[in-house]
Design a protein around this motif. Structure first.
Motif, PDB file in Angstrom:
ATOM      1  N   HIS A   1      -1.116   1.500  -5.129  1.00  0.00           N
ATOM      2  CA  HIS A   1      -0.619   0.246  -4.580  1.00  0.00           C
ATOM      3  C   HIS A   1       0.109  -0.525  -5.669  1.00  0.00           C
ATOM      4  O   HIS A   1       0.005  -0.183  -6.853  1.00  0.00           O
TER       5      HIS A   1
ATOM      6  N   ARG B   1      -6.489   4.440  -4.863  1.00  0.00           N
ATOM      7  CA  ARG B   1      -5.454   4.265  -3.845  1.00  0.00           C
ATOM      8  C   ARG B   1      -4.234   3.647  -4.518  1.00  0.00           C
ATOM      9  O   ARG B   1      -4.354   2.640  -5.212  1.00  0.00           O
TER      10      ARG B   1
ATOM     11  N   ASP C   1       0.871  -1.170   0.000  1.00  0.00           N
ATOM     12  CA  ASP C   1       0.000   0.000   0.000  1.00  0.00           C
ATOM     13  C   ASP C   1       0.913   1.226   0.000  1.00  0.00           C
ATOM     14  O   ASP C   1       1.609   1.487   0.985  1.00  0.00           O
ATOM     15  N   GLU C   2       0.940   1.950  -1.131  1.00  0.00           N
ATOM     16  CA  GLU C   2       1.884   3.057  -1.264  1.00  0.00           C
ATOM     17  C   GLU C   2       1.504   4.248  -0.388  1.00  0.00           C
ATOM     18  O   GLU C   2       2.306   5.142  -0.173  1.00  0.00           O
TER      19      GLU C   2
END
Ligand SMILES: O=C(O)CCC(=O)C(=O)O
Ligand SMILES: [Fe+2]
Length: 519
Positions: A209, A207, A186-187
């Motif tokens: 990732h 999001r 998960d960045e």
């Protein structure tokens, strides 16, 4: 039946013995699944936390039984219902950029449909789009945000644009270890999520990732993955969203992008059948067109869809050129502009083509100039490669060398140095190496003289060993002469002279067509 009476491992004594049939029956019951899920308060947690990880998501026995079917299917390791997202043209290179992964429609994999249905009932009011993924050695996804607009045909309303709202990944491989790679990163928080068996990950789109590469010796990494769609445009597909169009981005996002582009079943079907090289070319071209012309996605989509439905698209080798031509003509894009853009831009999207950028640019330029065609005999002196051009790709080309081996040459190398197109030359040289066993040196000499006249070329001694005398015969032939006929003819003439002078002749050791320039 499975939700009650849990011990610590989440398995009841009754369920431990439950046969597969019961597990599937449980999964088929929306009410059973929903009442199992309800206490997890997933929606509330997701609204608050944006990304949640739920371990032991389904009753263990159900998860094991149903996923064992998927495992069996995946372990058979045949293509079957699995489609590859790997970038075939570069996959064998040491620093290949985009291995990605295999995927299958959930309903094509036994057990897969049951599991993806169960996951989809987390949000029963949204439209689910789930598939099964299989990652093996090297498979990965670069950073992406899952954003996509998807037109959905709605009864009485026609086509309604939807956006991906939530993403879910549910992992199916038992005993997955962090050391196998394939970790979901998960960045946003930097969290590394190991794809543990029966673990569910939910997050709100967009999001950022990525998935790290699966290591050698890891078992297949299997998952149910996908999204829930909601009507309307939840977000704009901004520049970072364009990374979806690149070949090395996630399968999910890529599929979504393709779907979003065209919204016809026909398109999705054809693009799946057409092979990945073409898919990637289409994406690269469309992406280039988008950036260079600032054309709207709608315009590009129309052109691409039209070109792909064209039957010519299915012939692998010419398709790229035809498509390029089509896209460019319709958009009136000057090719040099695209090439210049690609070679000078160092934006993130170009970088993700990685080491292939030069080759892509070279490929575009070679396609345009067409100094050679598939089937031509070409020679690249700097690489010492000579053979028949089998395939011309957007990044690499494949030449079949004289030993019948396919040699993959990056287009950058093709564009960098001299390439001699033997098929467009007037004459070429056929050279035959052979061993003779003459009874005496005078018979050898008279054989050589006779053979020279007979073949109409040079026949000389190349070596003398205890096995015999090595002879090299060379003859110029018309360029369109076929290799086999020329070879046969040359051999027959040598044999004739040899018999006349009582010289024993072995079978030919090596016959090649050679460019006269190298003599
Ligand atoms: O498998 C995962 O962990 C993530 C998959 C993913 O990000 C995708 O398919 O878009
Ligand atoms: Fe993703």
């Amino acid at each position: 039946m499975f939700a009650d009476n849990k011990d610590n491992s989440g398995v009841s004594s009754r369920t431990r013995a439950a046969p597969l049939r019961l597990a599937l029956q449980w999964l088929e019951s929306q009410s059973a699944v929903e009442s199992h899920i309800a206490p997890l308060l997933l929606q509330a947690r997701l609204t608050k936390e944006k990304l949640i990880v739920v371990d032991d998501f389904l009753p263990f026995e159900v998860a094991s039984r149903a996923s064992s079917l998927v495992l069996e299917d995946a372990a058979r390791n045949e293509k079957g219902d699995w489609s590859s997202m790997s970038y075939e043209e570069v996959a064998h290179e040491a620093d290949a950029i985009a291995h990605d992964f295999d995927y299958a429609e959930a309903e094509d994999i036994s057990g897969g449909e049951h599991l993806s249905d169960a996951v989809s009932w987390i949000f029963p009011d949204l439209i689910p789009v789930f598939s099964i993924a299989r990652y093996t050695e090297g498979h990965h996804i670069d950073a992406h945000d899952d954003k996509a607009h998807v037109p959905i045909e709605m009864k009485g309303k026609g086509e309604v644009l939807h956006s991906r709202k939530y993403a879910a990944i549910y992992y199916l491989t038992p005993t997955w270890k962090a050391s196998y790679g394939g970790v979901l990163v998960d960045e946003v928080t930097g969290t590394h999520i190991v794809p543990k068996f029966n673990r569910l990950v939910l997050f709100e789109v967009p999001r950022l990732h990525r998935v790290t590469a699966v290591r050698p010796n890891a078992p297949p990494r299997l998952s149910v993955f996908g999204w829930w769609l909601t009507p309307g445009k939840l977000y704009e597909l901004d520049l970072s969203g364009l990374t979806h169009f690149l070949p090395n981005e996630g399968r999910g996002t890529l599929r979504g992008a393709l779907f979003g582009w065209t919204h016809t079943d026909k398109f999705a079907d054809i693009i799946d059948k057409a092979g990945l090289v073409n898919k990637c070319s289409v994406l690269c071209l469309a992406w280039a067109a988008l950036n260079v012309t600032k054309a709207s996605i709608r315009e590009v989509r129309a052109v691409v869809a039209e070109s792909i439905v064209d039957s010519r698209f299915r012939s692998q080798t010419l398709s790229t050129l035809l498509l390029l031509d089509r896209v460019l003509t319709t958009l009136s894009v000057a090719l040099p502009l695209i090439v210049a853009y690609l070679s000078h831009s160092n934006g993130p999207r170009v970088t993700s083509i990685g080491g292939c950028r030069e080759s892509f640019v070279a490929g575009v330029s070679l396609l345009w100039r067409q100094p050679f065609a598939v089937g031509d005999a070409i020679e690249i002196p700097s690489l010492n490669v000579f053979g028949k051009l089998l395939q011309f790709g957007i990044f690499n080309s494949v030449i079949e060398d004289l030993d019948g081996r396919p040699v993959t040459v990056p287009n950058a190398a093709l564009a960098a140095g001299a390439v001699v197109n033997r098929s467009r030359a007037r004459l070429r040289l056929c050279r035959l190496d052979i061993l003779v066993m003459p009874p005496s040196s005078s018979q050898l000499n008279s054989f050589l003289e006779d053979a020279r006249r007979n073949v109409g070329g040079s026949v000389n001694i190349s070596s003398i060993t205890c096995d015999g005398v090595g002879i090299t015969a060379k003859v110029m032939v018309k360029n369109d002469a076929t290799f086999d006929a020329t070879k046969g003819d040359l051999y027959a003439k040598l044999l004739e002279s040899a018999e006349k002078h009582e010289v024993e002749l072995s079978f030919e050791k090596r016959v090649v067509f050679q460019p006269p320039a190298s003599e």
